[in-house]
Design an enzyme around this catalytic site. Structure first.
Site, PDB file in Angstrom:
ATOM      1  N   GLY A 143       4.187   0.993  -2.243  1.00 10.60           N
ATOM      2  CA  GLY A 143       4.101   1.047  -3.697  1.00 10.60           C
ATOM      3  C   GLY A 143       2.751   1.553  -4.168  1.00 10.60           C
ATOM      4  O   GLY A 143       1.875   1.895  -3.367  1.00 10.60           O
ATOM      5  N   ASP A 144       2.595   1.577  -5.475  1.00  8.58           N
ATOM      6  CA  ASP A 144       1.407   2.118  -6.135  1.00  8.58           C
ATOM      7  C   ASP A 144       0.867   1.050  -7.078  1.00  8.58           C
ATOM      8  O   ASP A 144       1.464   0.758  -8.112  1.00  8.58           O
ATOM      9  CB  ASP A 144       1.800   3.379  -6.913  1.00  8.58           C
ATOM     10  CG  ASP A 144       0.637   4.021  -7.638  1.00  8.58           C
ATOM     11  OD1 ASP A 144      -0.470   3.436  -7.637  1.00  8.58           O
ATOM     12  OD2 ASP A 144       0.836   5.097  -8.227  1.00  8.58           O
ATOM     13  N   PHE A 145      -0.269   0.442  -6.718  1.00 10.28           N
ATOM     14  CA  PHE A 145      -0.771  -0.665  -7.527  1.00 10.28           C
ATOM     15  C   PHE A 145      -1.272  -0.233  -8.897  1.00 10.28           C
ATOM     16  O   PHE A 145      -1.542  -1.076  -9.754  1.00 10.28           O
ATOM     17  CB  PHE A 145      -1.828  -1.485  -6.783  1.00 10.28           C
ATOM     18  CG  PHE A 145      -3.027  -0.714  -6.268  1.00 10.28           C
ATOM     19  CD1 PHE A 145      -3.939  -0.122  -7.128  1.00 10.28           C
ATOM     20  CD2 PHE A 145      -3.261  -0.637  -4.899  1.00 10.28           C
ATOM     21  CE1 PHE A 145      -5.049   0.539  -6.642  1.00 10.28           C
ATOM     22  CE2 PHE A 145      -4.375   0.038  -4.399  1.00 10.28           C
ATOM     23  CZ  PHE A 145      -5.276   0.632  -5.283  1.00 10.28           C
ATOM     24  N   ASP A 175       0.846  -1.193   0.000  1.00  6.75           N
ATOM     25  CA  ASP A 175       0.000   0.000   0.000  1.00  6.75           C
ATOM     26  C   ASP A 175       0.880   1.242   0.000  1.00  6.75           C
ATOM     27  O   ASP A 175       2.114   1.155  -0.007  1.00  6.75           O
ATOM     28  CB  ASP A 175      -0.933  -0.003   1.222  1.00  6.75           C
ATOM     29  CG  ASP A 175      -2.292   0.611   0.919  1.00  6.75           C
ATOM     30  OD1 ASP A 175      -2.329   1.657   0.223  1.00  6.75           O
ATOM     31  OD2 ASP A 175      -3.310   0.060   1.374  1.00  6.75           O
ATOM     32  N   HIS A 191     -13.905  -2.202  -6.402  1.00  6.40           N
ATOM     33  CA  HIS A 191     -15.190  -1.478  -6.413  1.00  6.40           C
ATOM     34  C   HIS A 191     -15.007   0.040  -6.341  1.00  6.40           C
ATOM     35  O   HIS A 191     -15.954   0.789  -6.603  1.00  6.40           O
ATOM     36  CB  HIS A 191     -16.094  -1.984  -5.290  1.00  6.40           C
ATOM     37  CG  HIS A 191     -15.805  -1.449  -3.927  1.00  6.40           C
ATOM     38  ND1 HIS A 191     -16.764  -1.307  -2.960  1.00  6.40           N
ATOM     39  CD2 HIS A 191     -14.641  -1.026  -3.345  1.00  6.40           C
ATOM     40  CE1 HIS A 191     -16.240  -0.822  -1.855  1.00  6.40           C
ATOM     41  NE2 HIS A 191     -14.954  -0.641  -2.066  1.00  6.40           N
TER      42      HIS A 191
END
Length: 334
Positions: free
Chosen positions: A224-226, A202, A244
């Site tokens: 990190g950055d998904f 995250d 969602h």
């Protein structure tokens, strides 16, 4: 028409008054009333003295919530704790206090108050009302962000174990919780599979509050950055209440990042509501209204999940329904 159905007129009126009950519940939580009556029953006058509040107004609030089972009023006009109010106390394990504060924040409340604009335009109300998209606003508004993330952890604690125990995670050596927040769901997963290791993935500002002292040595946090990438080579990637939040196009990008990174026999497990067909009530249909009001995403059907996976180079293999509101939708490489 079945005689067990509610009177149509009363149904409409009850739905229209629903916001009053949300406001009453939020007020009781903000005032700390569940904590005050935790150990002894109190009259409205007692509560008014403790809160430096208007006693008659306190009584009217408590009478309303007692009629719904949140509290209980006896024949001496004293208000008692109930199983529901215990769940709203600060010290209760897995308290729902923070979940109530999150759900009744103005980031949901105000857009729902102008919901016709959302329906007419197909765009959520965040930028019109708050000037920024949902997560950008939370990043810039530290108080709102803290309420949201703490509330999500509170809501998740109610369901994490139920979901984790509904699926066999034991074949997986490494499990990545993508956007795992404070780590609560990953911890419950790892409790079911003692030979697995976990990665909670995250942003840094979320991970600073991660529950790193639970199950030490079994999992680690990774910043990190998904939207850009996910950790390479894991056997399972879990996304709980992530897809969602986003449009189909963004979800496909996230899933493609996972497809590129995962082990050859890896699994993707999406924990979101799966909207069933038909007219039966379902919590996901209500949650979808909040998503529509304030975020870019939506709650999806099984067919809609299948279409997302197809476009990301994956294929839906099975949907696992759990005792919680969320289901686990499993995908493998196509």
């Amino acid at each position: 028409m079945s005689s067990t159905l509610r009177d149509p007129g009363q149904l409409v009126v009850d739905l229209a008054f629903g916001f009053a009950l949300s406001g009453a519940l939020a007020a009781a939580v903000k005032l700390g009333i569940p904590d005050l009556i935790a150990d002894r029953p109190m009259t409205a006058e007692d509560l008014g003295h403790e809160l430096n509040a208007h006693a008659l107004s306190v009584h009217r609030l408590m009478r309303s919530l007692s009629s719904l089972g949140v509290f209980r009023e006896d024949d001496q006009n004293r208000f008692h704790a109930t199983e529901a109010s215990v769940l709203l106390q600060r010290t209760t394990p897995n308290t729902l206090r923070d979940a109530v504060l999150m759900i009744t924040q103005d980031i949901f409340w105000k857009p729902l108050g102008a919901f016709e604009d959302v329906v007419l335009t197909g765009s959520n109300g965040m930028e019109r009302i708050f000037g920024k998209p949902f997560f950008e606003y939370l990043s810039d508004n530290k108080q709102a962000g803290a309420i949201f993330h703490t509330g999500m952890s509170s809501l998740s604690d109610m369901e994490n174990r139920l979901i984790a125990q509904s699926y066999d995670f034991s074949p997986f050596g490494t499990i990545v919780d993508v956007g795992g927040g404070h780590g609560g769901f990953l911890i419950e997963i790892l409790k079911t599979t003692p030979n697995s290791q976990g990665i909670n993935y995250d942003r840094a500002h979320v991970l600073k509050d991660a529950r790193v002292n639970e199950l030490p040595g079994r999992w680690q946090c990774m910043e990190g950055d998904f939207f850009q990438s996910v950790p390479d080579g894991a056997d399972a990637y879990v996304l709980k209440r992530i897809l969602h939040d986003w449009t189909d196009e963004t979800c496909i990008e996230i899933l493609r990042n996972i497809k590129h990174a995962m082990a050859p026999q890896g699994r993707v497990l999406v924990a979101d509501t799966v909207i069933p067909p038909g007219n039966e009530p379902h919590g996901g249909k209500v949650l979808d209204m909040l998503m529509m009001a304030s975020l870019e995403g939506r709650e999806r059907t099984e067919a809609e999940f299948s279409a997302l996976f197809d476009q990301a180079g994956l294929k839906l293999s099975r949907v696992y329904h759990t005792p919680a509101l969320l289901s686990l939708t499993e995908a493998v490489a196509a």
